[in-house]
Design a protein around this motif. Structure first.
Motif, PDB file in Angstrom:
ATOM      1  N   GLU A  95     -16.084   0.219  11.790  1.00 37.95           N
ATOM      2  CA  GLU A  95     -16.873   1.127  12.872  1.00 37.95           C
ATOM      3  C   GLU A  95     -15.583   2.395  13.008  1.00 37.95           C
ATOM      4  N   GLN A 111     -14.210  -1.274  22.201  1.00 40.04           N
ATOM      5  CA  GLN A 111     -14.534  -2.773  21.633  1.00 40.04           C
ATOM      6  C   GLN A 111     -15.621  -2.705  20.251  1.00 40.04           C
ATOM      7  N   TYR A 112     -14.903  -1.681  19.202  1.00 35.28           N
ATOM      8  CA  TYR A 112     -15.670  -1.174  18.073  1.00 35.28           C
ATOM      9  C   TYR A 112     -15.114  -1.610  17.128  1.00 35.28           C
ATOM     10  N   THR A 113     -15.722  -2.397  15.974  1.00 29.38           N
ATOM     11  CA  THR A 113     -15.553  -2.964  15.263  1.00 29.38           C
ATOM     12  C   THR A 113     -14.758  -2.544  14.335  1.00 29.38           C
ATOM     13  N   LYS A 123      -7.061  -6.717  12.549  1.00 29.78           N
ATOM     14  CA  LYS A 123      -7.729  -7.877  13.498  1.00 29.78           C
ATOM     15  C   LYS A 123      -6.167  -8.787  14.425  1.00 29.78           C
TER      16      LYS A 123
END
Length: 63
Positions: free
Chosen positions: A28, A23-25, A54
């Motif tokens: 990140e 779930q890292y951005t 995304k």
């Protein structure tokens, strides 16, 4: 394939794994795989997968 092209391809592959398994951005993930600039990461990713990181994550999670 130049060494630079190989390195970018490797980083993009690793980032795709992180996009689907964590779930890292996006920021990140870009930094974790070695991109200093998120915009460069997104452009390189889109060039390789024809989707932004995304869009790729959403598509994989919906499948």
């Amino acid at each position: 394939m130049t060494p630079y092209d190989y390195l970018i391809k490797y980083r993009i592959k690793k980032s795709s794994e992180l996009l689907t398994s964590t779930q890292y951005t996006i920021t990140e993930i870009a930094h974790r795989v070695g991109f200093n600039h998120v915009n460069h990461f997104i452009q390189s990713f889109k060039k390789h997968y024809n989707k932004t990181p995304k869009e790729f994550r959403k598509f994989r999670n919906d499948s």
